[in-house]
Design a protein around this motif. Structure first.
Motif, PDB file in Angstrom:
ATOM      1  N   ILE A  55       0.855  -1.193   0.000  1.00  0.00           N
ATOM      2  CA  ILE A  55       0.000   0.000   0.000  1.00  0.00           C
ATOM      3  C   ILE A  55       0.888   1.239   0.000  1.00  0.00           C
ATOM      4  O   ILE A  55       1.853   1.316   0.758  1.00  0.00           O
ATOM      5  CB  ILE A  55      -0.912   0.013   1.242  1.00  0.00           C
ATOM      6  N   LEU A 106       1.072   5.404   0.538  1.00  0.00           N
ATOM      7  CA  LEU A 106       0.415   6.607   1.061  1.00  0.00           C
ATOM      8  C   LEU A 106       1.102   7.801   0.403  1.00  0.00           C
ATOM      9  O   LEU A 106       2.285   8.033   0.617  1.00  0.00           O
ATOM     10  CB  LEU A 106       0.535   6.670   2.579  1.00  0.00           C
ATOM     11  N   GLU A 119      -7.962   5.224  -2.323  1.00  0.00           N
ATOM     12  CA  GLU A 119      -8.802   5.722  -1.223  1.00  0.00           C
ATOM     13  C   GLU A 119      -8.310   7.117  -0.858  1.00  0.00           C
ATOM     14  O   GLU A 119      -7.217   7.280  -0.328  1.00  0.00           O
ATOM     15  CB  GLU A 119      -8.709   4.803  -0.009  1.00  0.00           C
ATOM     16  N   TYR A 163      -7.945   9.905   1.399  1.00  0.00           N
ATOM     17  CA  TYR A 163      -8.048   9.969   2.855  1.00  0.00           C
ATOM     18  C   TYR A 163      -8.320  11.389   3.352  1.00  0.00           C
ATOM     19  O   TYR A 163      -9.016  11.584   4.333  1.00  0.00           O
ATOM     20  CB  TYR A 163      -6.759   9.419   3.477  1.00  0.00           C
ATOM     21  N   PHE A 196      -4.445   6.767  -0.193  1.00  0.00           N
ATOM     22  CA  PHE A 196      -3.858   5.430  -0.166  1.00  0.00           C
ATOM     23  C   PHE A 196      -4.034   4.798  -1.544  1.00  0.00           C
ATOM     24  O   PHE A 196      -5.117   4.862  -2.125  1.00  0.00           O
ATOM     25  CB  PHE A 196      -4.540   4.545   0.875  1.00  0.00           C
ATOM     26  N   ASN A 201      -3.663   1.137  -3.539  1.00  0.00           N
ATOM     27  CA  ASN A 201      -3.444  -0.297  -3.422  1.00  0.00           C
ATOM     28  C   ASN A 201      -2.558  -0.744  -4.576  1.00  0.00           C
ATOM     29  O   ASN A 201      -2.955  -0.669  -5.742  1.00  0.00           O
ATOM     30  CB  ASN A 201      -4.797  -1.031  -3.471  1.00  0.00           C
ATOM     31  N   THR A 225       0.937  -2.401   5.149  1.00  0.00           N
ATOM     32  CA  THR A 225      -0.301  -1.974   5.790  1.00  0.00           C
ATOM     33  C   THR A 225      -0.414  -0.451   5.743  1.00  0.00           C
ATOM     34  O   THR A 225       0.573   0.252   5.518  1.00  0.00           O
ATOM     35  CB  THR A 225      -0.359  -2.420   7.268  1.00  0.00           C
ATOM     36  N   LYS A 226      -1.625   0.041   5.990  1.00  0.00           N
ATOM     37  CA  LYS A 226      -1.827   1.489   5.975  1.00  0.00           C
ATOM     38  C   LYS A 226      -1.029   2.179   7.080  1.00  0.00           C
ATOM     39  O   LYS A 226      -0.451   3.246   6.864  1.00  0.00           O
ATOM     40  CB  LYS A 226      -3.317   1.810   6.123  1.00  0.00           C
ATOM     41  N   THR A 227      -1.017   1.592   8.264  1.00  0.00           N
ATOM     42  CA  THR A 227      -0.288   2.199   9.381  1.00  0.00           C
ATOM     43  C   THR A 227       1.205   2.268   9.089  1.00  0.00           C
ATOM     44  O   THR A 227       1.857   3.285   9.355  1.00  0.00           O
ATOM     45  CB  THR A 227      -0.540   1.413  10.683  1.00  0.00           C
ATOM     46  N   LYS A 230       1.836   4.954   6.403  1.00  0.00           N
ATOM     47  CA  LYS A 230       1.857   6.298   6.989  1.00  0.00           C
ATOM     48  C   LYS A 230       3.202   6.555   7.671  1.00  0.00           C
ATOM     49  O   LYS A 230       3.763   7.652   7.564  1.00  0.00           O
ATOM     50  CB  LYS A 230       0.722   6.446   8.008  1.00  0.00           C
ATOM     51  N   GLU A 246      -1.266  -4.065  12.640  1.00  0.00           N
ATOM     52  CA  GLU A 246      -0.823  -3.272  11.491  1.00  0.00           C
ATOM     53  C   GLU A 246       0.685  -3.040  11.529  1.00  0.00           C
ATOM     54  O   GLU A 246       1.362  -3.125  10.509  1.00  0.00           O
ATOM     55  CB  GLU A 246      -1.561  -1.928  11.462  1.00  0.00           C
ATOM     56  N   SER A 272      -2.434  -6.503   7.646  1.00  0.00           N
ATOM     57  CA  SER A 272      -3.384  -5.458   7.256  1.00  0.00           C
ATOM     58  C   SER A 272      -4.770  -5.749   7.831  1.00  0.00           C
ATOM     59  O   SER A 272      -5.353  -6.801   7.572  1.00  0.00           O
ATOM     60  CB  SER A 272      -3.466  -5.377   5.734  1.00  0.00           C
TER      61      SER A 272
END
Length: 232
Positions: free
Chosen positions: A2, A4, A96, A98, A104, A106, A140-142, A145, A225, A230
């Motif tokens: 992913i 960001l 996505e 945010y 985000f 994919n 993962t998103k976390t 970031k 995460e 994920s």
């Protein structure tokens, strides 16, 4: 994986697009009715002007350092945001949005050199819209970031950082303070500190029962995460 994508100092960068003579000069943007400082260029940050500060309290310092001050122009920022997001949507089948300056992407199933891909994205957004962006890529998103935050902290990374190995993941977690982690608000950060949990790595060493007791499902989800699972 992913990605960001985060626009750097977005409102200030938008103002610079139409005033290139302000590049490398301090710029701040104020909130509604010119109340508080809501965006700062890197040069303004280096002067020590804090985010969210009431503009009138810093008027003398802004003037003394010849900081270029702008009232907010949300119509402009919304238009610039849409242009950036349209470009980003061409690099993934799933995006996505945010916030006005973050999205985000994919990248699952996209078989490319991710560092090169991130650089291509950065260059296209800068060329077509004039906005500099940072790229963080991770499982993962976390973690994405966190990778994005790291990409801004170290100049040698050129605003791109990829967490694609266990070694990089652990190094990032040991570097990041609790309040650097996405989803950990100030109240949770203080509670973690009270229990001796100071870094992202420390969170992954906590038991699930401890996290669920003191930090609800948010704590256990954040741990997973950070471990590369994920679930957001």
């Amino acid at each position: 994986m992913i990605a960001l994508i985060d626009c750097n100092n977005f409102y200030a960068s938008c103002e610079r697009v139409f005033r290139p003579e302000l590049n490398n000069k301090p710029v701040v943007v104020l909130s509604n009715n010119d109340g508080c400082i809501i965006s700062r260029s890197n040069e303004a940050k280096e002067i020590g002007i804090p985010m969210g500060a009431p503009a009138y309290q810093w008027a003398d310092k802004l003037e003394a350092n010849r900081v270029n001050v702008f009232s907010s122009n949300y119509a402009l920022y919304g238009d610039m945001s849409q242009r950036v997001m349209n470009i980003l949507s061409g690099y993934t089948p799933e995006i996505e949005i945010y916030s006005v300056d973050e999205a985000f992407l994919n990248l699952s199933g996209i078989d490319v050199d991710l560092k090169v891909y991130g650089q291509i994205i950065r260059e296209k957004v800068k060329k077509w819209v004039g906005i500099p962006v940072s790229v963080g890529i991770a499982p993962t998103k976390t973690l994405a970031k966190l990778a994005n935050r790291i990409s801004k902290k170290f100049a040698e990374l050129n605003n791109i950082h990829i967490i694609d190995s266990e070694e990089k993941r652990i190094k990032a977690l040991k570097w990041a303070k609790v309040d650097d982690i996405w989803g950990i608000g100030s109240q949770f950060a203080k509670k973690f500190e009270m229990h001796g949990v100071k870094t992202a790595w420390d969170i992954t060493q906590c038991t699930d029962s401890f996290l669920k007791k003191y930090f609800t499902v948010t704590g256990t989800r954040t741990k997973k995460e950070l471990e590369g699972v994920s679930c957001i």
